[in-house]
Design an enzyme around this catalytic site. Structure first.
Site, PDB file in Angstrom:
ATOM      1  N   GLU A   1       3.825  -3.496   2.299  1.00  0.00           N
ATOM      2  CA  GLU A   1       5.313  -2.485   2.489  1.00  0.00           C
ATOM      3  C   GLU A   1       5.770  -2.883   2.828  1.00  0.00           C
ATOM      4  O   GLU A   1       6.086  -4.076   4.170  1.00  0.00           O
ATOM      5  CB  GLU A   1       5.077  -1.060   2.669  1.00  0.00           C
ATOM      6  CG  GLU A   1       6.198  -0.031   2.710  1.00  0.00           C
ATOM      7  CD  GLU A   1       5.461   0.759   3.518  1.00  0.00           C
ATOM      8  OE1 GLU A   1       5.998   1.900   3.134  1.00  0.00           O
ATOM      9  OE2 GLU A   1       4.897   1.496   4.878  1.00  0.00           O
TER      10      GLU A   1
ATOM     11  N   LYS B   1       9.976   4.759  -2.862  1.00  0.00           N
ATOM     12  CA  LYS B   1       9.084   5.226  -2.466  1.00  0.00           C
ATOM     13  C   LYS B   1       9.583   6.390  -2.112  1.00  0.00           C
ATOM     14  O   LYS B   1      10.881   7.162  -2.103  1.00  0.00           O
ATOM     15  CB  LYS B   1       8.754   5.286  -0.982  1.00  0.00           C
ATOM     16  CG  LYS B   1       7.985   6.212  -0.280  1.00  0.00           C
ATOM     17  CD  LYS B   1       7.587   5.522   1.328  1.00  0.00           C
ATOM     18  CE  LYS B   1       6.534   6.305   2.202  1.00  0.00           C
ATOM     19  NZ  LYS B   1       6.272   5.463   3.171  1.00  0.00           N
TER      20      LYS B   1
ATOM     21  N   CYS C   1       2.333   3.363   1.045  1.00  0.00           N
ATOM     22  CA  CYS C   1       1.494   3.506   2.453  1.00  0.00           C
ATOM     23  C   CYS C   1       0.992   4.888   2.385  1.00  0.00           C
ATOM     24  O   CYS C   1      -0.041   5.208   1.726  1.00  0.00           O
ATOM     25  CB  CYS C   1       2.635   3.740   3.203  1.00  0.00           C
ATOM     26  SG  CYS C   1       2.371   3.702   4.839  1.00  0.00           S
TER      27      CYS C   1
END
Length: 345
Positions: free
Chosen positions: A48, A130, A164
């Site tokens: 990430e 995200k 994540c």
């Protein structure tokens, strides 16, 4: 579905970013991709916000102290379609390896936590953001929308990715499973913050989340992670107290099969390296025979997911300069138009 490889070698990175230095980070990206290609890998997955590194300043001090990083971080974030982005595309094409890249995307004046899938021919199959940055990440990054929950066709089958703690969102995961994902990239930063104090941020929980995704969705999972080395700790932890909160190491890269088993021996948490594993999609058929949550193991009469995959643009019907991914429709279709009309009355 187009033809694709059903057996190949996949690679997951465990390494320290070139903190806040985009050009050096791209150099390191290409070097690691070259190493993986020479080892026979068909795809390499990066952590990430690998470029320009995860913004650990967000977790360590107040907004005034963090302000020293704002402009530097933005300037070293990657613009899709830029000359620097094209360098990575060119490397994928020249090396003949697909690249799943985690990066801070700069679009206009905003930043997003993004993942790009660049195929081995250099074509960009997807760029996604995200959906909901976690906790203090929301002070730096904007949000994605439903179009960012996409699984796309590639030369290596149907590939998707999440960042994540998106792997702790049950509905997000189910939306991905529903698109018949075969290979998933679970991109993580290092597991370095607040060691021992906040168990949910540690390697046990987050490694388990990657493993659970694999067995729950019956997919292969590449879980690359970053590392905090002395350079990262020196940059973000300028006091002894902060060095207690941002630990060295934190690398826990993994590769899991669709039955949940680990397919690669872990690297020590403070060491850089690449994990490799053979991917054989026939294993998915065996796993789904027991449990397919979006097929024979579902109960749509009792439980179903409402999934709005339409892009949520600031302006509809005009040109905003906003990036459009290959997986994103160019305009709203009739059904989406009807939904929009219902929403706005």
């Amino acid at each position: 579905m187009p033809e694709y490889e059903e057996r190949f070698i996949a690679a997951a990175v465990q390494a320290e970013p070139a903190w806040l230095d985009l050009d050096a980070g791209i150099d390191k990206t290409i070097a690691l991709a070259t190493e993986a290609a020479e080892a026979g890998a068909s795809i390499i997955a990066f952590p990430e916000t690998w470029l320009p590194g995860y913004p650990w300043q967000l977790w360590l001090d107040n907004v005034a102290w963090q302000s020293q990083f704002v402009v530097r971080y933005a300037k070293n974030s990657l613009e899709v379609g830029s000359e620097r982005f094209e360098r990575i595309r060119g490397a994928a094409r020249d090396l003949g390896i697909a690249i799943s890249l985690g990066f801070s995307e700069r679009s206009g004046g905003s930043l997003y936590m993004a993942q790009a899938l660049i195929d081995a021919d250099g074509e960009v199959r997807s760029v996604r953001r995200k959906l909901k940055p976690t906790h203090v990440e929301r002070t730096l990054f904007g949000e994605g929308d439903g179009s960012d929950l996409a699984v796309v066709d590639s030369s290596l089958g149907r590939i998707g990715g999440l960042c994540c703690w998106e792997h702790l969102q049950p509905l997000t995961k189910y939306a991905m499973y529903s698109q018949h994902e075969q290979l998933h990239v679970a991109a993580w930063p290092s597991f370095s913050i607040f060691p021992g104090a906040v168990y949910a941020l540690g390697p046990e929980v987050n490694t388990a989340a990657s493993q659970q995704y694999a067995v729950e969705g019956q997919v292969f999972v590449l879980a690359p992670t970053g590392i905090v080395g002395e350079a990262g700790q020196a940059l973000f932890a300028d006091t002894p107290e902060k060095r207690q909160f941002l630990a060295l190491g934190g690398g826990y890269a993994r590769i899991f099969g669709p039955d949940g088993r680990s397919l690669a021996d872990p690297i020590p948490p403070s060491e850089e390296g690449i994990l490799y594993a053979e991917i054989d999609y026939t294993a998915i058929l065996a796993a789904k025979n027991a449990a397919d949550p979006v097929g024979h193991y579902s109960r749509p009469d009792a439980l179903s997911l409402r999934f709005n995959a339409a892009p949520n643009r600031v302006v509809i019907g005009g040109s905003t300069g906003e990036r459009r991914t290959p997986a994103e429709p160019a305009s709203l279709d009739a059904e989406q138009e009807a939904e929009l009309d219902a929403l706005v009355g």
